[in-house]
Design a protein around this motif. Structure first.
Motif, PDB file in Angstrom:
ATOM      1  N   LYS A   8      30.271  -6.238  43.130  1.00 42.82           N
ATOM      2  CA  LYS A   8      30.414  -6.070  44.576  1.00 42.82           C
ATOM      3  C   LYS A   8      30.779  -7.402  45.221  1.00 42.82           C
ATOM      4  CE  LYS A   8      28.029  -4.406  48.673  1.00 42.82           C
ATOM      5  NZ  LYS A   8      26.747  -4.230  49.355  1.00 42.82           N
ATOM      6  N   VAL A  10      30.432  -9.752  48.296  1.00 39.91           N
ATOM      7  CA  VAL A  10      29.423  -9.875  49.361  1.00 39.91           C
ATOM      8  C   VAL A  10      29.659 -11.157  50.165  1.00 39.91           C
ATOM      9  CG1 VAL A  10      27.616  -8.616  48.108  1.00 39.91           C
ATOM     10  CG2 VAL A  10      27.837 -11.069  47.777  1.00 39.91           C
ATOM     11  N   ASN A  35      28.910 -10.956  44.009  1.00 38.63           N
ATOM     12  CA  ASN A  35      27.449 -10.880  44.131  1.00 38.63           C
ATOM     13  C   ASN A  35      26.780 -11.586  42.937  1.00 38.63           C
ATOM     14  OD1 ASN A  35      24.934  -9.827  45.208  1.00 38.63           O
ATOM     15  ND2 ASN A  35      24.955  -8.493  43.409  1.00 38.63           N
ATOM     16  N   ASP A  38      25.736  -9.782  39.850  1.00 35.63           N
ATOM     17  CA  ASP A  38      26.868  -9.143  39.156  1.00 35.63           C
ATOM     18  C   ASP A  38      27.571 -10.150  38.248  1.00 35.63           C
ATOM     19  OD1 ASP A  38      25.985  -7.296  40.899  1.00 35.63           O
ATOM     20  OD2 ASP A  38      27.831  -7.081  42.034  1.00 35.63           O
ATOM     21  N   THR A  61      34.913  -2.042  41.351  1.00 37.86           N
ATOM     22  CA  THR A  61      34.249  -2.201  42.637  1.00 37.86           C
ATOM     23  C   THR A  61      34.705  -1.139  43.611  1.00 37.86           C
ATOM     24  OG1 THR A  61      33.586  -3.824  44.306  1.00 37.86           O
ATOM     25  CG2 THR A  61      35.917  -3.777  43.784  1.00 37.86           C
ATOM     26  N   GLN A 120      20.565  -6.200  42.279  1.00 38.00           N
ATOM     27  CA  GLN A 120      20.553  -6.085  43.738  1.00 38.00           C
ATOM     28  C   GLN A 120      21.757  -6.830  44.314  1.00 38.00           C
ATOM     29  OE1 GLN A 120      16.688  -7.049  44.882  1.00 38.00           O
ATOM     30  NE2 GLN A 120      17.032  -7.044  47.066  1.00 38.00           N
ATOM     31  N   ALA A 121      22.289  -6.305  45.426  1.00 38.46           N
ATOM     32  CA  ALA A 121      23.348  -7.033  46.133  1.00 38.46           C
ATOM     33  C   ALA A 121      22.691  -7.847  47.242  1.00 38.46           C
ATOM     34  CB  ALA A 121      24.349  -6.047  46.720  1.00 38.46           C
ATOM     35  N   ASP A 123      23.626  -8.613  50.136  1.00 42.32           N
ATOM     36  CA  ASP A 123      23.800  -8.208  51.542  1.00 42.32           C
ATOM     37  C   ASP A 123      23.007  -6.929  51.848  1.00 42.32           C
ATOM     38  OD1 ASP A 123      25.532  -6.708  49.993  1.00 42.32           O
ATOM     39  OD2 ASP A 123      27.213  -6.811  51.403  1.00 42.32           O
ATOM     40  N   ASP A 125      20.905  -5.412  49.737  1.00 35.01           N
ATOM     41  CA  ASP A 125      19.552  -5.745  49.265  1.00 35.01           C
ATOM     42  C   ASP A 125      18.692  -4.555  48.863  1.00 35.01           C
ATOM     43  OD1 ASP A 125      18.868  -8.310  48.870  1.00 35.01           O
ATOM     44  OD2 ASP A 125      17.885  -8.658  50.790  1.00 35.01           O
TER      45      ASP A 125
END
Ligand SMILES: Cc1cc2nc3c(=O)[nH]c(=O)nc-3n(C[C@H](O)[C@H](O)[C@H](O)COP(=O)(O)OP(=O)(O)OC[C@H]3O[C@@H](n4cnc5c(N)ncnc54)[C@H](O)[C@@H]3O)c2cc1C
Length: 261
Positions: A8, A10, A35, A38, A61, A120-121, A123, A125
């Motif tokens: 992703k 971010v 991210n 990732d 993505t 977890q990303a 942004d 989250d």
């Protein structure tokens, strides 16, 4: 063997500052990055590729066209193929709709042995997308992976817990979400950067992945962001005065007053 990594793009949340006067987030000039979790997921996939000849690594993505910059970064790190799920119909997705779209993209991609995602990303989250994708594909999932041993058939992974770890065996195909303690992501290599710009990024819209617009984006999101706001700044700290004993008893009194003790 085929490995697919969900990645992703971010905003670099370390660079997001709060305007001290307006109390709002300053997003201007904030760079977009891969991210962080990732990058660890991609590194894990590339390590398995290094150790198992014949393995290919694809990155996928869901995002706007500019997410292709991040995909090229992944190619420059060593990924073989890149897929961008991009369509206005995907916009406004919550985690439920995001995972539906990514799962549909993976179905179109074809059989895959291991799917990696970040825990977890930074942004959104939520840490929900990885397990939801696994659920939609009917695959077993192991989350919070901090160590991986792979013998070509079976994965033995350490799953991070609050005060230790557990060892889990998983058969492929499966999905793993990884934490930053797993590894140190490699840098892009110069010759691969040149190569990455020659490679084609496959772009799929909702028709390509056989999703009706009702099944993706805002239309398929059971949750909606009602309001977002900057949290109020923390109150000023207080310096205790007096001798060590006086400060200690004052601290205990204050903590008791606030029911911390
Ligand atoms: C209630 C709600 C409403 C929202 N509404 C909007 C909205 O209107 N507009 C909007 O732009 N966003 C919206 N979002 C944000 C959007 O849902 C999330 O960005 C997205 O669903 C991913 O969730 P996350 O960032 O928490 O990822 P996590 O679940 O924390 O990510 C875990 C991992 O999943 C993978 N992953 C996550 N997202 C992607 C992706 N897009 N592509 C590939 N892999 C991915 C990555 O490997 C990542 O490390 C909303 C979120 C919520 C909770």
């Amino acid at each position: 063997m085929k490995i697919l990594v969900c990645v992703k793009q971010v905003p670099d949340t370390n660079e997001v500052k709060i305007d001290p006067v307006k109390g709002t987030l300053i997003r201007e000039g904030v760079p977009s990055i891969l991210n962080p979790d990732d990058a660890n997921a991609l590194e894990a996939a590339l390590t398995i590729k290094d150790e198992n000849p014949g393995t290919t690594v694809a990155v996928m993505t869901m995002g706007p066209p500019q997410a292709s910059v991040m995909l090229r970064e992944c190619l420059a790190m060593g990924a073989d193929e890149a897929y961008l799920l991009s369509d206005r119909a995907f916009g406004g997705a919550d985690t439920c709709a995001t995972s539906t779209t990514i799962a549909a993209g993976i179905k179109k991609f074809g059989p895959v042995d291991i799917i990696f995602a970040g825990r977890q990303a930074i942004d959104g989250d939520t840490a929900q997308v990885g397990p939801q994708v696994a659920e939609r594909l009917g695959l077993p999932v192991v989350t919070y992976v901090q160590d991986i041993k792979f013998d070509g058939n079976k994965l033995v992974v350490q799953r991070q817990l609050e005060n230790g770890y557990e060892v889990v065996e998983a058969q492929v195909p499966c999905l793993l979400t990884v934490v930053k303690e797993l590894n140190e992501p490699r840098y892009m290599s110069i010759y691969r950067i040149v190569d990455a710009y020659k490679k084609e990024i496959t772009v799929w819209n909702h028709e390509d992945i056989s999703l009706d617009p009702k099944e993706c984006g805002l239309n398929a999101s059971p949750t909606q962001v009602f309001r977002s706001f900057t949290p109020p700044p923390k109150g000023k700290g207080e310096m205790l005065k007096g001798s060590v004993n006086e400060m200690a008893s004052s601290l205990i009194f204050k903590l008791k007053e606030k029911h911390v003790l």
